[in-house]
Design a protein around this motif. Structure first.
Motif, PDB file in Angstrom:
ATOM      1  N   ALA A 136      38.681 -19.377  36.052  1.00  0.00           N
ATOM      2  CA  ALA A 136      38.205 -20.556  36.782  1.00  0.00           C
ATOM      3  C   ALA A 136      37.053 -21.215  36.036  1.00  0.00           C
ATOM      4  CB  ALA A 136      37.770 -20.164  38.195  1.00  0.00           C
ATOM      5  N   GLY A 137      36.129 -20.390  35.515  1.00  0.00           N
ATOM      6  CA  GLY A 137      34.974 -20.954  34.837  1.00  0.00           C
ATOM      7  C   GLY A 137      35.271 -21.534  33.474  1.00  0.00           C
ATOM      8  N   LEU A 138      36.068 -20.805  32.676  1.00  0.00           N
ATOM      9  CA  LEU A 138      36.225 -21.153  31.263  1.00  0.00           C
ATOM     10  C   LEU A 138      37.478 -21.958  30.951  1.00  0.00           C
ATOM     11  CD1 LEU A 138      35.063 -17.787  29.664  1.00  0.00           C
ATOM     12  CD2 LEU A 138      33.699 -19.824  30.196  1.00  0.00           C
ATOM     13  N   VAL A 139      38.363 -22.100  31.928  1.00  0.00           N
ATOM     14  CA  VAL A 139      39.573 -22.904  31.728  1.00  0.00           C
ATOM     15  C   VAL A 139      39.612 -24.078  32.696  1.00  0.00           C
ATOM     16  CG1 VAL A 139      42.104 -22.907  31.733  1.00  0.00           C
ATOM     17  CG2 VAL A 139      40.860 -20.921  30.858  1.00  0.00           C
ATOM     18  N   GLU A 140      39.348 -23.820  33.977  1.00  0.00           N
ATOM     19  CA  GLU A 140      39.504 -24.855  34.988  1.00  0.00           C
ATOM     20  C   GLU A 140      38.257 -25.698  35.205  1.00  0.00           C
ATOM     21  OE1 GLU A 140      42.769 -22.461  37.760  1.00  0.00           O
ATOM     22  OE2 GLU A 140      40.633 -22.292  38.202  1.00  0.00           O
ATOM     23  N   ARG A 141      37.068 -25.091  35.172  1.00  0.00           N
ATOM     24  CA  ARG A 141      35.862 -25.813  35.564  1.00  0.00           C
ATOM     25  C   ARG A 141      35.021 -26.288  34.378  1.00  0.00           C
ATOM     26  NH1 ARG A 141      35.084 -28.385  38.954  1.00  0.00           N
ATOM     27  NH2 ARG A 141      33.069 -27.773  39.792  1.00  0.00           N
ATOM     28  N   ALA A 142      34.790 -25.436  33.408  1.00  0.00           N
ATOM     29  CA  ALA A 142      34.005 -25.810  32.219  1.00  0.00           C
ATOM     30  C   ALA A 142      34.808 -25.382  30.995  1.00  0.00           C
ATOM     31  CB  ALA A 142      32.634 -25.131  32.243  1.00  0.00           C
ATOM     32  N   PRO A 143      35.870 -26.104  30.703  1.00  0.00           N
ATOM     33  CA  PRO A 143      36.827 -25.645  29.692  1.00  0.00           C
ATOM     34  C   PRO A 143      36.181 -25.366  28.329  1.00  0.00           C
ATOM     35  CG  PRO A 143      37.687 -27.535  30.903  1.00  0.00           C
ATOM     36  CD  PRO A 143      36.256 -27.398  31.287  1.00  0.00           C
ATOM     37  N   VAL A 144      36.517 -24.208  27.808  1.00  0.00           N
ATOM     38  CA  VAL A 144      36.049 -23.806  26.479  1.00  0.00           C
ATOM     39  C   VAL A 144      37.094 -24.224  25.453  1.00  0.00           C
ATOM     40  CG1 VAL A 144      35.552 -21.835  24.985  1.00  0.00           C
ATOM     41  CG2 VAL A 144      34.692 -21.867  27.325  1.00  0.00           C
ATOM     42  N   GLU A 145      36.630 -24.829  24.379  1.00  0.00           N
ATOM     43  CA  GLU A 145      37.513 -25.215  23.290  1.00  0.00           C
ATOM     44  C   GLU A 145      37.286 -24.300  22.095  1.00  0.00           C
ATOM     45  OE1 GLU A 145      36.842 -29.294  22.407  1.00  0.00           O
ATOM     46  OE2 GLU A 145      37.162 -29.976  24.472  1.00  0.00           O
ATOM     47  N   ALA A 146      38.337 -24.070  21.344  1.00  0.00           N
ATOM     48  CA  ALA A 146      38.227 -23.244  20.144  1.00  0.00           C
ATOM     49  C   ALA A 146      37.144 -23.800  19.224  1.00  0.00           C
ATOM     50  CB  ALA A 146      39.562 -23.202  19.418  1.00  0.00           C
ATOM     51  N   GLY A 147      36.320 -22.908  18.712  1.00  0.00           N
ATOM     52  CA  GLY A 147      35.245 -23.312  17.810  1.00  0.00           C
ATOM     53  C   GLY A 147      33.920 -23.546  18.498  1.00  0.00           C
ATOM     54  N   GLN A 148      33.902 -23.616  19.828  1.00  0.00           N
ATOM     55  CA  GLN A 148      32.647 -23.818  20.543  1.00  0.00           C
ATOM     56  C   GLN A 148      31.888 -22.501  20.670  1.00  0.00           C
ATOM     57  OE1 GLN A 148      33.866 -25.807  24.231  1.00  0.00           O
ATOM     58  NE2 GLN A 148      33.215 -27.760  23.355  1.00  0.00           N
ATOM     59  N   THR A 149      30.605 -22.621  20.999  1.00  0.00           N
ATOM     60  CA  THR A 149      29.756 -21.445  21.179  1.00  0.00           C
ATOM     61  C   THR A 149      29.496 -21.248  22.664  1.00  0.00           C
ATOM     62  OG1 THR A 149      28.692 -21.790  19.035  1.00  0.00           O
ATOM     63  CG2 THR A 149      27.570 -20.351  20.601  1.00  0.00           C
ATOM     64  N   LEU A 150      29.811 -20.054  23.142  1.00  0.00           N
ATOM     65  CA  LEU A 150      29.718 -19.696  24.554  1.00  0.00           C
ATOM     66  C   LEU A 150      28.635 -18.641  24.732  1.00  0.00           C
ATOM     67  CD1 LEU A 150      30.813 -19.463  27.515  1.00  0.00           C
ATOM     68  CD2 LEU A 150      32.520 -17.858  26.605  1.00  0.00           C
ATOM     69  N   LEU A 151      27.654 -18.930  25.569  1.00  0.00           N
ATOM     70  CA  LEU A 151      26.592 -17.981  25.883  1.00  0.00           C
ATOM     71  C   LEU A 151      26.884 -17.369  27.251  1.00  0.00           C
ATOM     72  CD1 LEU A 151      23.665 -16.969  24.995  1.00  0.00           C
ATOM     73  CD2 LEU A 151      22.833 -18.605  26.691  1.00  0.00           C
ATOM     74  N   ILE A 152      26.910 -16.046  27.309  1.00  0.00           N
ATOM     75  CA  ILE A 152      27.232 -15.357  28.561  1.00  0.00           C
ATOM     76  C   ILE A 152      26.034 -14.539  29.013  1.00  0.00           C
ATOM     77  CG2 ILE A 152      28.763 -13.689  29.671  1.00  0.00           C
ATOM     78  CD1 ILE A 152      30.912 -14.520  27.671  1.00  0.00           C
ATOM     79  N   LEU A 153      25.519 -14.866  30.189  1.00  0.00           N
ATOM     80  CA  LEU A 153      24.425 -14.112  30.785  1.00  0.00           C
ATOM     81  C   LEU A 153      24.992 -12.938  31.585  1.00  0.00           C
ATOM     82  CD1 LEU A 153      22.230 -17.094  32.039  1.00  0.00           C
ATOM     83  CD2 LEU A 153      22.138 -15.909  29.838  1.00  0.00           C
ATOM     84  N   GLY A 154      24.188 -11.882  31.734  1.00  0.00           N
ATOM     85  CA  GLY A 154      24.692 -10.702  32.425  1.00  0.00           C
ATOM     86  C   GLY A 154      25.969 -10.203  31.796  1.00  0.00           C
ATOM     87  N   ALA A 155      26.008 -10.214  30.467  1.00  0.00           N
ATOM     88  CA  ALA A 155      27.278 -10.039  29.749  1.00  0.00           C
ATOM     89  C   ALA A 155      27.854  -8.637  29.851  1.00  0.00           C
ATOM     90  CB  ALA A 155      27.086 -10.420  28.279  1.00  0.00           C
ATOM     91  N   ALA A 156      27.036  -7.652  30.202  1.00  0.00           N
ATOM     92  CA  ALA A 156      27.557  -6.294  30.339  1.00  0.00           C
ATOM     93  C   ALA A 156      28.066  -6.018  31.743  1.00  0.00           C
ATOM     94  CB  ALA A 156      26.485  -5.270  29.976  1.00  0.00           C
ATOM     95  N   GLY A 157      27.839  -6.937  32.672  1.00  0.00           N
ATOM     96  CA  GLY A 157      28.328  -6.759  34.024  1.00  0.00           C
ATOM     97  C   GLY A 157      29.809  -7.072  34.131  1.00  0.00           C
ATOM     98  N   SER A 158      30.364  -6.861  35.316  1.00  0.00           N
ATOM     99  CA  SER A 158      31.805  -7.049  35.476  1.00  0.00           C
ATOM    100  C   SER A 158      32.223  -8.487  35.251  1.00  0.00           C
ATOM    101  CB  SER A 158      32.241  -6.582  36.862  1.00  0.00           C
ATOM    102  OG  SER A 158      31.536  -7.263  37.888  1.00  0.00           O
ATOM    103  N   SER A 159      31.406  -9.450  35.689  1.00  0.00           N
ATOM    104  CA  SER A 159      31.743 -10.857  35.461  1.00  0.00           C
ATOM    105  C   SER A 159      31.575 -11.228  33.996  1.00  0.00           C
ATOM    106  CB  SER A 159      30.863 -11.770  36.324  1.00  0.00           C
ATOM    107  OG  SER A 159      31.150 -11.615  37.686  1.00  0.00           O
ATOM    108  N   GLY A 160      30.478 -10.796  33.401  1.00  0.00           N
ATOM    109  CA  GLY A 160      30.197 -11.165  32.023  1.00  0.00           C
ATOM    110  C   GLY A 160      31.171 -10.578  31.029  1.00  0.00           C
ATOM    111  N   ALA A 161      31.523  -9.306  31.217  1.00  0.00           N
ATOM    112  CA  ALA A 161      32.391  -8.646  30.241  1.00  0.00           C
ATOM    113  C   ALA A 161      33.813  -9.211  30.259  1.00  0.00           C
ATOM    114  CB  ALA A 161      32.416  -7.136  30.497  1.00  0.00           C
ATOM    115  N   THR A 162      34.266  -9.696  31.417  1.00  0.00           N
ATOM    116  CA  THR A 162      35.569 -10.367  31.441  1.00  0.00           C
ATOM    117  C   THR A 162      35.487 -11.718  30.748  1.00  0.00           C
ATOM    118  OG1 THR A 162      35.077 -11.190  33.668  1.00  0.00           O
ATOM    119  CG2 THR A 162      36.402  -9.193  33.514  1.00  0.00           C
ATOM    120  N   ALA A 163      34.359 -12.419  30.936  1.00  0.00           N
ATOM    121  CA  ALA A 163      34.184 -13.721  30.291  1.00  0.00           C
ATOM    122  C   ALA A 163      34.101 -13.585  28.774  1.00  0.00           C
ATOM    123  CB  ALA A 163      32.936 -14.415  30.840  1.00  0.00           C
ATOM    124  N   ILE A 164      33.516 -12.505  28.283  1.00  0.00           N
ATOM    125  CA  ILE A 164      33.488 -12.268  26.840  1.00  0.00           C
ATOM    126  C   ILE A 164      34.913 -12.276  26.297  1.00  0.00           C
ATOM    127  CG2 ILE A 164      33.078 -10.536  25.038  1.00  0.00           C
ATOM    128  CD1 ILE A 164      30.624  -9.613  26.611  1.00  0.00           C
TER     129      ILE A 164
END
Length: 331
Positions: A136-164
């Motif tokens: 929902a976050g990375l495709v539907e709401r704030a789409p990530v494009e190849a080559g962009q830089t994505l910063l993930i907060l709480g990256a070791a948590g369950s939400s963050g690690a899936t977003a990685i």
């Protein structure tokens, strides 16, 4: 009619006092639901919020806990695309008071998928919420494009690690932010290109070093608070922040003037199924395909026994790395 045990919030308060193990019966599922015999259920910070009475989408107790679960289908309504005996994972009817920390659970059919080949019960039980939210976050709401830089907060948590993992699958360069060297090592195992320890490093300076002074295109924020506010300093012009949660206890503070001057976008992310059932089924199939190919996998952390649910919920206010999972029954 099915009978069994279920952990339920009987009153708001501390988990050890508020959560009770009760005997329940589950009637035949209604249209749009499937009933499963639960083998494992994913856990997370929302469980602690629900128990404390701070979850905005639920009313007063009693209600069940556990937003996601996996197991074997034991009953379906007429016209269901699933059949008795199917092995599935999905999002529970927790908003209707039925949770996943139970012998049986209702899953929303629109948010249910057959368990991808090769997945363990622990991985399957913790698969739906994290990856559907990341999608929902990375495709539907704030789409990530190849080559962009994505910063993930709480990256070791369950939400963050899936977003990685999903961010890498979409072609992004991923910067993981976490609070210890051990958690950053965990993030690296799941594909993070760079790591920042916000407790010991200057977040702004380190991001500038990693990006050669450019900054980041997208921030994925399940944390909020001061860390998210500091991360906003590194968001590029025309950049986007996806507000996923507030594990810090407070949402990110935003400066409307700065947003306007830098043409930045703030989007809220609440994982809700698409109105078109076929479109939603396609989302789940895409995630299942990525899992079967080994591109994404549930970042399982602590695994708890069924009798440990109150302690598990208490631990969600300061979780370790990965996705906490409750093992309900053996296969």
């Amino acid at each position: 009619m099915f009978s069994g045990r279920a952990w339920r919030v009987a009153r708001f308060g501390a988990p050890e006092e508020a959560i009770e193990l009760q005997e329940l019966t589950w009637p035949e599922p209604s249209p749009g639901q499937v009933l499963i015999r639960v083998r494992s259920a994913g856990a997370g910070f929302p469980d602690a919020m629900m128990t404390a009475g701070k979850f905005p989408l639920l009313g007063d107790p009693p209600f069940g806990l556990g937003e996601e679960a996996c197991g074997e289908v034991v009953a379906v309504p007429a016209g269901s695309r699933f059949t008795v005996g199917d092995q599935v994972a999905g999002i529970t009817e927790f908003l209707k008071g039925w949770g996943g920390y139970a012998d049986y659970a209702y899953l929303r059919e629109i948010s249910t998928v057959r368990i991808p080949a090769g997945m363990t019960d622990e991985q399957a039980g913790g698969f739906p919420i994290g990856f559907r939210t990341a999608y929902a976050g990375l495709v539907e709401r704030a789409p990530v494009e190849a080559g962009q830089t994505l910063l993930i907060l709480g990256a070791a948590g369950s939400s963050g690690a899936t977003a990685i993992q999903l961010g890498k699958a979409l072609g992004a360069t991923v910067i993981a932010v976490a609070g210890s060297a051990e958690k950053l090592e965990f993030c690296a195992r799941f594909g993070a290109d760079h790591g920042v320890n916000y407790r010991t490093q200057d977040l702004t300076a380190r991001i500038a070093e990693i990006t050669n002074g450019r900054g980041v295109d997208i921030i994925y924020d399940p944390v909020g608070g001061e860390t998210a506010a500091e991360a906003m300093r590194s968001l590029v012009r025309n950049g986007r922040i996806a507000v996923v949660g507030l594990a810090s206890g407070a949402p990110v503070a935003l400066d409307p003037m700065e947003l306007m001057l830098r043409n930045q976008t703030v989007v809220g992310v609440l994982s809700m199924p698409q109105e078109d059932p076929q479109a939603e089924a396609a989302v789940w199939q895409r995630l299942a395909d990525l899992a079967e190919r080994g591109v994404i996998t549930t970042p399982v952390g602590a695994v708890y026994g069924f009798d440990e649910v109150p302690r598990m919920v208490a631990n969600q206010t300061a979780p370790g790395a990965g996705k906490s999972v409750v093992r309900v029954a053996a296969a």
